[in-house]
Design an enzyme around this catalytic site. Sequence first.
Site, PDB file in Angstrom:
ATOM      1  N   SER A  34     -20.697  21.809 -21.227  1.00 19.43           N
ATOM      2  CA  SER A  34     -19.581  21.548 -22.134  1.00 19.43           C
ATOM      3  C   SER A  34     -18.422  22.485 -21.843  1.00 19.43           C
ATOM      4  CB  SER A  34     -20.071  21.772 -23.563  1.00 19.43           C
ATOM      5  OG  SER A  34     -19.002  21.872 -24.439  1.00 19.43           O
TER       6      SER A  34
ATOM      7  N   ASP B  96     -12.325  27.292 -34.002  1.00 21.64           N
ATOM      8  CA  ASP B  96     -11.550  26.348 -33.178  1.00 21.64           C
ATOM      9  C   ASP B  96     -10.535  27.079 -32.314  1.00 21.64           C
ATOM     10  OD1 ASP B  96     -12.754  24.062 -33.992  1.00 21.64           O
ATOM     11  OD2 ASP B  96     -11.094  23.299 -35.195  1.00 21.64           O
TER      12      ASP B  96
ATOM     13  N   PRO C 251     -12.783  27.627 -38.688  1.00 24.54           N
ATOM     14  CA  PRO C 251     -13.187  28.840 -37.974  1.00 24.54           C
ATOM     15  C   PRO C 251     -13.818  28.500 -36.616  1.00 24.54           C
ATOM     16  CG  PRO C 251     -13.968  28.901 -40.244  1.00 24.54           C
ATOM     17  CD  PRO C 251     -13.410  27.528 -40.018  1.00 24.54           C
TER      18      PRO C 251
ATOM     19  N   LYS D  86     -25.425  26.340 -24.119  1.00 30.96           N
ATOM     20  CA  LYS D  86     -24.929  25.669 -22.906  1.00 30.96           C
ATOM     21  C   LYS D  86     -24.716  26.689 -21.789  1.00 30.96           C
ATOM     22  CE  LYS D  86     -25.114  21.533 -24.256  1.00 30.96           C
ATOM     23  NZ  LYS D  86     -26.119  20.649 -23.677  1.00 30.96           N
TER      24      LYS D  86
ATOM     25  N   TYR E  10     -24.548  26.965 -30.435  1.00 35.38           N
ATOM     26  CA  TYR E  10     -24.595  25.769 -29.586  1.00 35.38           C
ATOM     27  C   TYR E  10     -23.937  26.060 -28.232  1.00 35.38           C
ATOM     28  CZ  TYR E  10     -23.004  21.473 -27.433  1.00 35.38           C
ATOM     29  OH  TYR E  10     -22.736  20.500 -26.505  1.00 35.38           O
TER      30      TYR E  10
HETATM   31  P1  NAD Z   1     -26.723  12.784 -28.779  1.00 39.63           P
HETATM   32  O1  NAD Z   1     -27.278  13.601 -29.893  1.00 39.63           O
HETATM   33  O2  NAD Z   1     -26.164  11.451 -29.105  1.00 39.63           O
HETATM   34  O3  NAD Z   1     -27.820  12.590 -27.632  1.00 39.63           O
HETATM   35  C1  NAD Z   1     -28.806  13.539 -27.379  1.00 39.63           C
HETATM   36  C2  NAD Z   1     -30.135  12.811 -27.370  1.00 39.63           C
HETATM   37  O4  NAD Z   1     -31.181  13.742 -27.111  1.00 39.63           O
HETATM   38  C3  NAD Z   1     -30.475  12.141 -28.711  1.00 39.63           C
HETATM   39  O5  NAD Z   1     -30.844  10.792 -28.471  1.00 39.63           O
HETATM   40  C4  NAD Z   1     -31.649  12.947 -29.255  1.00 39.63           C
HETATM   41  O6  NAD Z   1     -32.532  12.134 -30.001  1.00 39.63           O
HETATM   42  C5  NAD Z   1     -32.262  13.480 -27.978  1.00 39.63           C
HETATM   43  N1  NAD Z   1     -32.981  14.747 -28.109  1.00 39.63           N
HETATM   44  C6  NAD Z   1     -32.594  15.909 -28.693  1.00 39.63           C
HETATM   45  N2  NAD Z   1     -33.544  16.843 -28.567  1.00 39.63           N
HETATM   46  C7  NAD Z   1     -34.559  16.277 -27.869  1.00 39.63           C
HETATM   47  C8  NAD Z   1     -35.838  16.718 -27.421  1.00 39.63           C
HETATM   48  N3  NAD Z   1     -36.276  17.942 -27.673  1.00 39.63           N
HETATM   49  N4  NAD Z   1     -36.619  15.845 -26.746  1.00 39.63           N
HETATM   50  C9  NAD Z   1     -36.192  14.576 -26.482  1.00 39.63           C
HETATM   51  N5  NAD Z   1     -35.022  14.105 -26.885  1.00 39.63           N
HETATM   52  C10 NAD Z   1     -34.213  14.942 -27.563  1.00 39.63           C
HETATM   53  O7  NAD Z   1     -25.636  13.678 -28.036  1.00 39.63           O
HETATM   54  P2  NAD Z   1     -24.597  13.272 -26.911  1.00 39.63           P
HETATM   55  O8  NAD Z   1     -23.243  13.341 -27.508  1.00 39.63           O
HETATM   56  O9  NAD Z   1     -25.041  12.049 -26.233  1.00 39.63           O
HETATM   57  O10 NAD Z   1     -24.745  14.516 -25.947  1.00 39.63           O
HETATM   58  C11 NAD Z   1     -25.593  14.504 -24.816  1.00 39.63           C
HETATM   59  C12 NAD Z   1     -25.574  15.873 -24.185  1.00 39.63           C
HETATM   60  O11 NAD Z   1     -24.222  16.206 -23.852  1.00 39.63           O
HETATM   61  C13 NAD Z   1     -26.066  16.988 -25.112  1.00 39.63           C
HETATM   62  O12 NAD Z   1     -26.772  17.931 -24.346  1.00 39.63           O
HETATM   63  C14 NAD Z   1     -24.770  17.598 -25.619  1.00 39.63           C
HETATM   64  O13 NAD Z   1     -24.916  18.948 -25.992  1.00 39.63           O
HETATM   65  C15 NAD Z   1     -23.864  17.454 -24.398  1.00 39.63           C
HETATM   66  N6  NAD Z   1     -22.435  17.436 -24.729  1.00 39.63           N
HETATM   67  C16 NAD Z   1     -21.964  16.555 -25.653  1.00 39.63           C
HETATM   68  C17 NAD Z   1     -20.613  16.567 -25.987  1.00 39.63           C
HETATM   69  C18 NAD Z   1     -20.069  15.617 -27.029  1.00 39.63           C
HETATM   70  O14 NAD Z   1     -18.944  15.842 -27.492  1.00 39.63           O
HETATM   71  N7  NAD Z   1     -20.769  14.578 -27.415  1.00 39.63           N
HETATM   72  C19 NAD Z   1     -19.744  17.465 -25.357  1.00 39.63           C
HETATM   73  C20 NAD Z   1     -20.262  18.336 -24.408  1.00 39.63           C
HETATM   74  C21 NAD Z   1     -21.619  18.316 -24.089  1.00 39.63           C
HETATM   75  N1  UDP Z   2     -10.302  18.174 -36.236  1.00 39.93           N
HETATM   76  C1  UDP Z   2      -9.618  17.930 -37.417  1.00 39.93           C
HETATM   77  N2  UDP Z   2     -10.289  17.328 -38.441  1.00 39.93           N
HETATM   78  C2  UDP Z   2     -11.588  16.945 -38.353  1.00 39.93           C
HETATM   79  C3  UDP Z   2     -12.278  17.179 -37.132  1.00 39.93           C
HETATM   80  C4  UDP Z   2     -11.612  17.799 -36.096  1.00 39.93           C
HETATM   81  O1  UDP Z   2      -8.439  18.260 -37.553  1.00 39.93           O
HETATM   82  O2  UDP Z   2     -12.154  16.414 -39.333  1.00 39.93           O
HETATM   83  C5  UDP Z   2      -9.587  18.788 -35.092  1.00 39.93           C
HETATM   84  C6  UDP Z   2     -10.181  20.082 -34.581  1.00 39.93           C
HETATM   85  O3  UDP Z   2      -9.622  21.188 -35.276  1.00 39.93           O
HETATM   86  C7  UDP Z   2      -9.797  20.047 -33.096  1.00 39.93           C
HETATM   87  C8  UDP Z   2      -9.802  18.555 -32.768  1.00 39.93           C
HETATM   88  O4  UDP Z   2      -9.683  17.869 -34.006  1.00 39.93           O
HETATM   89  O5  UDP Z   2      -8.475  20.531 -32.919  1.00 39.93           O
HETATM   90  C9  UDP Z   2     -11.088  18.085 -32.060  1.00 39.93           C
HETATM   91  O6  UDP Z   2     -12.198  18.488 -32.844  1.00 39.93           O
HETATM   92  P1  UDP Z   2     -13.675  18.004 -32.491  1.00 39.93           P
HETATM   93  O7  UDP Z   2     -14.597  18.626 -33.522  1.00 39.93           O
HETATM   94  O8  UDP Z   2     -13.702  16.528 -32.363  1.00 39.93           O
HETATM   95  O9  UDP Z   2     -13.936  18.601 -31.047  1.00 39.93           O
HETATM   96  P2  UDP Z   2     -14.040  20.146 -30.569  1.00 39.93           P
HETATM   97  O10 UDP Z   2     -13.476  21.017 -31.631  1.00 39.93           O
HETATM   98  O11 UDP Z   2     -15.481  20.359 -30.357  1.00 39.93           O
HETATM   99  O12 UDP Z   2     -13.237  20.218 -29.326  1.00 39.93           O
END
Ligand code: NAD
Ligand code: UDP
Length: 337
Positions: A124, A292, A290, A152, A148
Site C-alpha cells: 500500500s 490523514d 487524525p 504492510k 495496519y
Molecule cells: P478485502 O477485505 O475486500 O479482501 C481481503 C480478503 O481476504 C477478504 O475476502 C477476506 O475475507 C480475506 N481474508 C482476510 N484474512 C484472511 C485470512 N487469514 N485467511 C484467508 N482469507 C483472509 O480487501 P481488498 O480491498 O480486496 O484488499 C486486498 C489486499 O490489498 C489487502 O491485503 C489490503 O490490505 C491491500 N490493500 C487494499 C487497499 C484498498 O484500498 N482496498 C489499498 C492498499 C492495499
Molecule cells: N475522506 C473524507 N470523508 C470520509 C472519508 C474520507 O473526507 O468520510 C477523505 C480523507 O480525509 C482523504 C480522502 O477522503 O483525504 C480519501 O480517504 P480514504 O479513507 O478513502 O483513503 P485513504 O485516507 O486511506 O487514502
Amino acid sequence: MKILVTGGLGYIGSHAIVQLLISNHEITIIDNLSNSQKETHKKIKDITGKNSDFYKIDTTNYAKLDNLCEKHNFDAVIHFAGYKAVGESINEPLKYYFNNLLSTINIAKLAIKYDINTIIFSSSATVYGNGESPFTEKSPLLERTNPYGETKAMCERILIDTQKAYPNLSLFLLRYFNPIGAHKSGLLGEIPNGIPNNLVPYITQVAKGKREKLQIYGNDYNTPDGTGIRDYIHVVDLAKGHVSALESNRTGINIYNLGTGKGTSVLELVNAFEKVNNIKIPFEIVSRRPGDIAVSYADVSKAKRELGWEAKLTLEDMVEDAWNFEKNLKKEENKND
Ligand code: NAD
Ligand code: UDP
C-alpha cells in the site's frame, strides 16, 4: 500458469481473478470469508464463463495451506488476504499483526518449500507515511500512523529478506494507491463492513439514501481547495497490474506503485460523482481525521517502463461504476443493513 490466490473473494482479489481467468491462467482461490461472500465465486464464473477452484481456508492455518500446496503444483501465489481497516487496527493492533504477518510468513514458507516461483504481495501507498508526493518506489518509507500500515511495511521486509535468502524467488511488492470503482457488470465491487471508512463507499451510500451526508475531513490542508488529495485508481486497472506483473517474467525484487499518477481532491471527487451520476451529495466540512496526510499520489513511470502497464480508466469511469455497483446491490448483500 497455476496460481494460488489468497483473499481472492475480496474486493481487489475478485477483480484480479477475473483478469487472470481472461488471460487463461488456472486459479485456486482461498479465503476465510471474514470480509467476503462465497457467492462472489459464482459471480466470477458468470462474468468470465471460466471455472476456478475455491477452498475456505485461513491463511494463518499453515497445516491446511501445506496440504493444499502439496496437492497442487502452483507456479505463483498472489497474496491479497489480510485485514485492512485502519481505524480497527488502532483499536485491535494484535488482530492485525497476527493475521497480516502470520499469513505472509506462511505464504513465504510454502513458496520456498514447494518451489513456487513467484510471490505477488498487496502492499500500500501507506508505507510511504507522511512523505512528499509524487512518491517514487525509492521514496523513503517514513513512520506509519497506524498498525495496519505498519503490517504492510513489515510484510514487505519479511518478503524482501526471504527473497534475499532464496534468490530464485521472484518477488513483486505492489503498492496500491486508492482503488475505487467496480466491475462494469455491477456484480463485483466493495461492500464495506459497517459504516464505511473510505470516501467512495461513503459517497455511494449517501447517494443511495443510506447515510444523510458526507463528512469531509478538513478543508484547511495546503492544497488548492483545502481538501485532501489522493491518487484514485479504478479497481479494474489495478487488477490488470497484477497480470502484467505475473506475465513480466521478471526475477529478483520488484517494487511498483500502482496508481494513475494524478491527484484528485475530495471536493473534485464529489463534484465528479455528482456530475456523472446526476445525484447531489450533501456534505459538511468537519475537522481533519487524525493520521490523514494532505497529499498522496504516485509516480507511476516505473510500472509503465518495466511492466508496460498503466491505468487507462478515468475518474468519470470510477464514479460511474462505483454508483452502478451500489445501485444494484441487493438488500441481503449489504452487510450494514
Ligand atoms: P478485502 O477485505 O475486500 O479482501 C481481503 C480478503 O481476504 C477478504 O475476502 C477476506 O475475507 C480475506 N481474508 C482476510 N484474512 C484472511 C485470512 N487469514 N485467511 C484467508 N482469507 C483472509 O480487501 P481488498 O480491498 O480486496 O484488499 C486486498 C489486499 O490489498 C489487502 O491485503 C489490503 O490490505 C491491500 N490493500 C487494499 C487497499 C484498498 O484500498 N482496498 C489499498 C492498499 C492495499
Ligand atoms: N475522506 C473524507 N470523508 C470520509 C472519508 C474520507 O473526507 O468520510 C477523505 C480523507 O480525509 C482523504 C480522502 O477522503 O483525504 C480519501 O480517504 P480514504 O479513507 O478513502 O483513503 P485513504 O485516507 O486511506 O487514502
